[in-house]
Design an enzyme around this catalytic site. Structure first.
Site, PDB file in Angstrom:
ATOM      1  CG  ASN A 196      42.706  21.322 -19.400  1.00 10.49           C
ATOM      2  OD1 ASN A 196      42.550  22.566 -19.310  1.00 10.49           O
ATOM      3  ND2 ASN A 196      43.407  20.689 -20.044  1.00 10.49           N
ATOM      4  CE  LYS A 246      77.927  32.688  -3.464  1.00 10.68           C
ATOM      5  NZ  LYS A 246      76.032  33.336  -2.759  1.00 10.68           N
ATOM      6  CB  THR A 262      64.989  31.838  -0.020  1.00 12.28           C
ATOM      7  OG1 THR A 262      66.510  31.462  -0.096  1.00 12.28           O
ATOM      8  CG2 THR A 262      64.693  31.020  -1.125  1.00 12.28           C
ATOM      9  CB  THR A 279      72.321  34.152  -1.416  1.00 12.51           C
ATOM     10  OG1 THR A 279      72.601  33.894  -1.198  1.00 12.51           O
ATOM     11  CG2 THR A 279      73.955  34.917  -1.153  1.00 12.51           C
TER      12      THR A 279
END
Length: 326
Positions: A45, A202, A235, A238
């Protein structure tokens, strides 16, 4: 005689979670020890089970885990290892988390949000950790979340030496991808002999994680090699947008330096297909062969972690590893 006196010897024991055992093996090699055998598995589980296969009574335990994906599994495993060491009478337990989990969530941006980094620190303490060792926290304030000593290590010297070796003969500008990393960029500038600084103004939509709109460059970058520094690459959105902004401002080359190569989702494709000349990270997190690419340079953080562990074990000074800087 009113007391029994005994001279005892200290013992250092190193334990590895399953997320990245290769890093622990490398640290062990520098220390001249072998990781303590540990049985770890999951029930059907998803429940985790750990058991140390040697006695840990009275030892100085260093429990190493790299919090890569799936991060919650490896966090829970390390918590269970700490609890097991405490219940087996380890004398002192140090959590070694090169990449501190949930470090980005170190404050409330809006109402009804958790401060997840504080919760993680509390869980380590509740599990039985006496000390915490980590590398390049997202923000230094996280040190105050843990109720005990925190050894905050820096990969700066390791990264700077590589940059000097590869790019030291060019005109360099150190660039912060946002205003929040300017202090780190200043330290980079000092290490590189006082080279110019710049930062990218930014905006970020708080409702859309991992999405950034890069605006304009503040500083001298035209015709120069720009060293874009950050604590992590997740990712890659930036960093890649920041690099494009620098090229638009006239940069000759862009080098990306980050301590933690998370490299989630589209990061590899984004970086591989970008105009960036080199991406430099450390091995605080595992980077499988499938996620490696020609522009990527991975430097080993193991010697620094091993030296810090040795200083802690011998009651020495971890700060001395950085020339007295904290």
């Amino acid at each position: 005689m009113s007391a029994i006196r005994q001279t005892t010897s200290k013992s250092l024991m190193l334990f590895s979670g399953r997320a990245y055992p290769e890093l622990t093996e490398e640290i062990a090699g520098h220390l001249g020890v072998t990781p303590t055998p540990t049985a770890s598995y999951e029930f059907a589980n998803g429940e985790l089970f750990v058991r140390f296969e040697e006695s840990v009574r009275g030892c100085d335990a260093f429990i190493v885990q790299s919090h890569t994906a799936p991060i919650n599994t490896w966090l829970m495993e390390q918590l269970l290892m700490v609890d097991a060491a405490k219940r087996a009478s380890a004398k002192r337990i140090t959590v070694v988390a090169p990449f501190f989990p949930y470090a980005r969530q170190d404050k409330k941006h809006r109402g009804r949000e958790p401060i997840s980094a504080r919760l993680v620190a509390d869980m380590f303490k509740t599990a039985g950790a006496d000390r915490l060792m980590t590398v390049d926290l997202h923000t230094a304030q996280i040190q105050g979340f843990f109720d005990g000593p925190v050894d905050h290590l820096f990969a700066l010297d390791l990264l700077v030496e590589h940059v000097k070796e590869r790019w030291g003969d060019r005109e360099i500008t150190v660039v912060s991808p946002d205003s929040g990393r300017v202090r780190v960029s200043e330290r980079w500038s000092d290490k590189l002999g006082g080279v110019p600084l710049a930062f990218i103004h930014k905006t970020r939509d708080p409702m859309k994680p991992n999405e950034v709109v890069a605006n304009r460059v503040v500083g001298e970058v035209e015709g120069r090699v720009c060293i874009l520094v950050d604590d992590m690459i997740d990712t890659g959105g930036t960093i890649v947008k920041a690099a494009e902004t620098l090229f638009d401002a006239g940069a000759a080359d862009v080098i990306v330096c980050a301590t933690h190569g998370v490299l989630s989702g589209p990061a590899v494709d984004r970086l591989k297909n970008s105009r960036v000349s080199e991406v430099i990270v450390t091995n605080t997190l595992p980077i499988e062969p499938a996620r490696q690419f020609d522009k990527l340079t991975v430097l080993s953080i193991a010697p620094l972690l091993a030296r810090a562990i040795k200083e802690v074990f011998e009651d020495g000074s971890v700060t001395s590893l950085f020339g007295g800087a904290s």
